[in-house]
Each structure stands twice: as structure tokens, then as C-alpha cells.
Design an enzyme around this catalytic site. Structure first.
Site, mmCIF file in Angstrom:
data_model
loop_
_atom_site.group_PDB
_atom_site.id
_atom_site.type_symbol
_atom_site.label_atom_id
_atom_site.label_comp_id
_atom_site.label_asym_id
_atom_site.label_seq_id
_atom_site.Cartn_x
_atom_site.Cartn_y
_atom_site.Cartn_z
ATOM 1 N N CYS A 188 -10.414 3.467 -1.068
ATOM 2 C CA CYS A 188 -9.061 3.655 -0.546
ATOM 3 C C CYS A 188 -8.951 2.867 0.751
ATOM 4 O O CYS A 188 -9.874 2.901 1.579
ATOM 5 C CB CYS A 188 -8.775 5.136 -0.292
ATOM 6 S SG CYS A 188 -7.149 5.449 0.440
ATOM 7 N N THR A 189 -7.838 2.172 0.926
ATOM 8 C CA THR A 189 -7.686 1.345 2.124
ATOM 9 C C THR A 189 -7.497 2.169 3.392
ATOM 10 O O THR A 189 -7.598 1.630 4.495
ATOM 11 C CB THR A 189 -6.487 0.389 1.965
ATOM 12 O OG1 THR A 189 -5.343 1.132 1.521
ATOM 13 C CG2 THR A 189 -6.802 -0.695 0.959
ATOM 14 N N HIS A 190 -7.237 3.459 3.250
ATOM 15 C CA HIS A 190 -7.156 4.316 4.434
ATOM 16 C C HIS A 190 -8.542 4.630 5.008
ATOM 17 O O HIS A 190 -8.676 4.925 6.196
ATOM 18 C CB HIS A 190 -6.463 5.642 4.097
ATOM 19 C CG HIS A 190 -4.990 5.539 3.871
ATOM 20 N ND1 HIS A 190 -4.448 4.983 2.738
ATOM 21 C CD2 HIS A 190 -3.937 5.924 4.639
ATOM 22 C CE1 HIS A 190 -3.128 5.038 2.807
ATOM 23 N NE2 HIS A 190 -2.794 5.607 3.952
ATOM 24 N N TYR B 198 -0.272 8.653 -2.924
ATOM 25 C CA TYR B 198 -0.103 8.409 -4.354
ATOM 26 C C TYR B 198 -1.160 9.138 -5.186
ATOM 27 O O TYR B 198 -0.992 9.313 -6.388
ATOM 28 C CB TYR B 198 -0.224 6.911 -4.654
ATOM 29 C CG TYR B 198 1.015 6.098 -4.376
ATOM 30 C CD1 TYR B 198 2.048 6.573 -3.566
ATOM 31 C CD2 TYR B 198 1.154 4.827 -4.923
ATOM 32 C CE1 TYR B 198 3.167 5.808 -3.311
ATOM 33 C CE2 TYR B 198 2.269 4.057 -4.682
ATOM 34 C CZ TYR B 198 3.282 4.538 -3.877
ATOM 35 O OH TYR B 198 4.389 3.777 -3.634
ATOM 36 N N GLY B 199 -2.253 9.529 -4.559
ATOM 37 C CA GLY B 199 -3.412 10.029 -5.300
ATOM 38 C C GLY B 199 -3.201 11.304 -6.074
ATOM 39 O O GLY B 199 -3.972 11.617 -6.976
ATOM 40 N N GLU C 36 -2.716 9.538 7.516
ATOM 41 C CA GLU C 36 -1.281 9.302 7.676
ATOM 42 C C GLU C 36 -0.682 10.163 8.789
ATOM 43 O O GLU C 36 0.254 9.753 9.473
ATOM 44 C CB GLU C 36 -0.555 9.581 6.357
ATOM 45 C CG GLU C 36 -0.806 8.547 5.266
ATOM 46 C CD GLU C 36 -0.075 7.238 5.511
ATOM 47 O OE1 GLU C 36 0.991 7.264 6.151
ATOM 48 O OE2 GLU C 36 -0.576 6.186 5.071
ATOM 49 N N ASP D 10 0.852 -1.186 0.000
ATOM 50 C CA ASP D 10 0.000 0.000 0.000
ATOM 51 C C ASP D 10 0.887 1.235 0.000
ATOM 52 O O ASP D 10 2.081 1.163 0.323
ATOM 53 C CB ASP D 10 -0.923 0.012 1.226
ATOM 54 C CG ASP D 10 -1.956 1.131 1.150
ATOM 55 O OD1 ASP D 10 -2.807 1.083 0.245
ATOM 56 O OD2 ASP D 10 -1.903 2.057 1.972
ATOM 57 N N SER D 11 0.291 2.371 -0.341
ATOM 58 C CA SER D 11 1.044 3.624 -0.365
ATOM 59 C C SER D 11 1.347 4.143 1.034
ATOM 60 O O SER D 11 2.122 5.089 1.184
ATOM 61 C CB SER D 11 0.266 4.686 -1.146
ATOM 62 O OG SER D 11 -0.976 4.944 -0.515
ATOM 63 N N THR E 280 -5.399 3.368 -5.551
ATOM 64 C CA THR E 280 -4.798 4.201 -6.589
ATOM 65 C C THR E 280 -3.857 3.381 -7.455
ATOM 66 O O THR E 280 -3.905 3.446 -8.687
ATOM 67 C CB THR E 280 -4.042 5.386 -5.958
ATOM 68 O OG1 THR E 280 -4.959 6.192 -5.216
ATOM 69 C CG2 THR E 280 -3.383 6.241 -7.026
ATOM 70 N N CYS F 219 -3.482 -0.826 -2.333
ATOM 71 C CA CYS F 219 -3.705 0.583 -2.662
ATOM 72 C C CYS F 219 -4.655 0.693 -3.854
ATOM 73 O O CYS F 219 -4.364 0.177 -4.936
ATOM 74 C CB CYS F 219 -2.367 1.239 -2.991
ATOM 75 S SG CYS F 219 -2.488 2.945 -3.552
#
Length: 212
Positions: A186-188, A38-39, A154, A6-7, A71, A69
Site C-alpha cells: 500500500c502506498t500509504h 478503498y480496501g 489519512e 491513489d485512493s 488495492t 493504489c
């Protein structure tokens, strides 16, 4: 061994599910926090970062890699599968997260009005609309780019009032459209699930309104 990439650390939400469902496998997690998010990056940069991550995980001994990720899945996965793997790792596999999310959303949606939130790159790619329409041609799909959510997660700002204000602004256009299912692109975003649930449920009381 399975690699998960993932990012940032959002992909840990995916790894957690793998550990629950497939506990007998060994895993390696790679989060590119140094270059997140990354977006807001170009397609070529996203591809190159993803290729580097895939190469690292294969060299670490992984036979299968999950690009957690969204993205990277929307912007780099197909090229990785069609160009990079046949040339460099023909006997190994790389999978993404877009198709499983889409398939689950189709099952959950009652009224075929779906919202999608994701990074700017993911939304601009149109990958969710394309994959959803492959499965059903009677859907109404409403997409919303949320460029500030990944940096907020993040930086650990999930519980800050500012995060709630930004999230409310992003979700408002989707609430107006009266969606019945929301895809978290998005995994976030599952880390914001509590606030997302509260904001959406202010207007809808549907049981299956959310898809991760």
C-alpha cells in the site's frame, strides 16, 4: 503528461520518486480522499472509482497513468487495461505498482521468506502471491491484512501511541514467521516506515529486509 492516482495521499510517495527519477515530465496527481479507504469496498465499487479517476486524468491531458493504489492495481487494473482502454482510450496506457514491487522483492530476499502487508482487498485478491510465484516457485509467502493502517495515515495519526500498538499487532504474525523481506502493499505504508523498521529490526538485523 503523466497522471498518478491513489485512493488518498499515500500515492504522493510514488509521485515523489517519479519527480526524482523523471524530473523533466509534467505530472497530475489525483487522490480520492473523499472516498478513501478503498480496501474495504467491493470489487465493482473499486473498479468504478478507478475508472472514474482514469477518465478524469485522461481528460486532463495525461497520456500515461500510474495507478499508485495497490488495492486499485490488484482489483481494477487488469479490467481497465483489457476492457476500458481498448474501448475508450486505445492509444493511452495505464500501469500499476504490484509488478515492480514484486520484482524488487525477489532481488532483495536472501532466504525466500517474504511477508506482505496490505489492505483487506489487496490481500484477499491474492495478487502478490500469484505474481511472486510467477517469478520463483521456492518462496514462502506470508500475508497480513492491515485494514486500519490507511485510515490512521489519512487521519494524521501516524505518531499516536494507538497507531504503534495497531502496527505492532499486525506485524507480530510476520515476525513469528521469520520473514527476511517485507513488501509494503500500500502506498500509504512508507509513511509508517520509521515504525515498521523499528519493529522488524528488533528481531532481525538483515540489511535488505524491506521492499517498498
Amino acid at each position: 503528461m503523466i497522471g498518478v492516482f491513489d485512493s488518498g495521499f499515500g500515492g504522493l510517495t510514488v509521485l515523489k520518486e517519479f519527480l526524482r527519477v523523471l524530473p523533466n515530465y509534467d505530472y497530475v496527481y489525483l487522490g480520492d480522499n473523499a472516498r478513501a479507504p478503498y480496501g474495504n469496498k467491493s470489487d465493482e465499487v473499486i473498479y468504478e472509482y478507478t475508472r472514474q479517476a482514469v477518465d478524469f486524468l485522461f481528460k486532463a491531458g495525461c497520456q500515461l497513468i500510474i495507478i499508485a493504489c495497490h488495492t486499485a492495481s490488484s482489483k481494477a487494473l487488469r479490467r481497465i487495461q483489457q476492457e476500458y482502454l481498448p474501448r475508450s482510450y486505445p492509444n493511452r496506457r495505464v500501469l500499476g505498482v504490484v509488478v515492480p514491487v514484486v520484482e524488487e522483492a525477489i532481488k532483495l530476499s536472501r532466504y525466500h521468506r517474504l511477508g506482505v502487508i496490505g489492505t483487506t482487498a489487496t490481500i484477499n485478491s491474492g495478487v502478490y502471491k500469484k505474481e511472486l510465484e510467477k517469478l520463483r516457485n521456492d518462496l514462502e509467502i506470508f500475508e497480513q491484512a492491515c485494514p486500519l493502517l490507511v485510515p490512521l495515515v489519512e487521519e494524521g495519526w501516524i505518531d499516536k501511541p494507538e497507531a504503534n500498538m495497531i502496527l505492532k499487532k499486525y506485524l507480530r504474525p510476520l515476525k513469528v514467521k521469520e520473514i527476511d523481506t517485507l513488501l509494503l502493499g500500500c502506498t500509504h505504508y512508507p509513511l509508517l516506515l520509521k515504525d515498521i523498521s523499528r519493529l522488524i529490526r528488533l528481531k532481525w538485523q538483515l540489511k535488505d529486509w524491506l521492499c517498498i
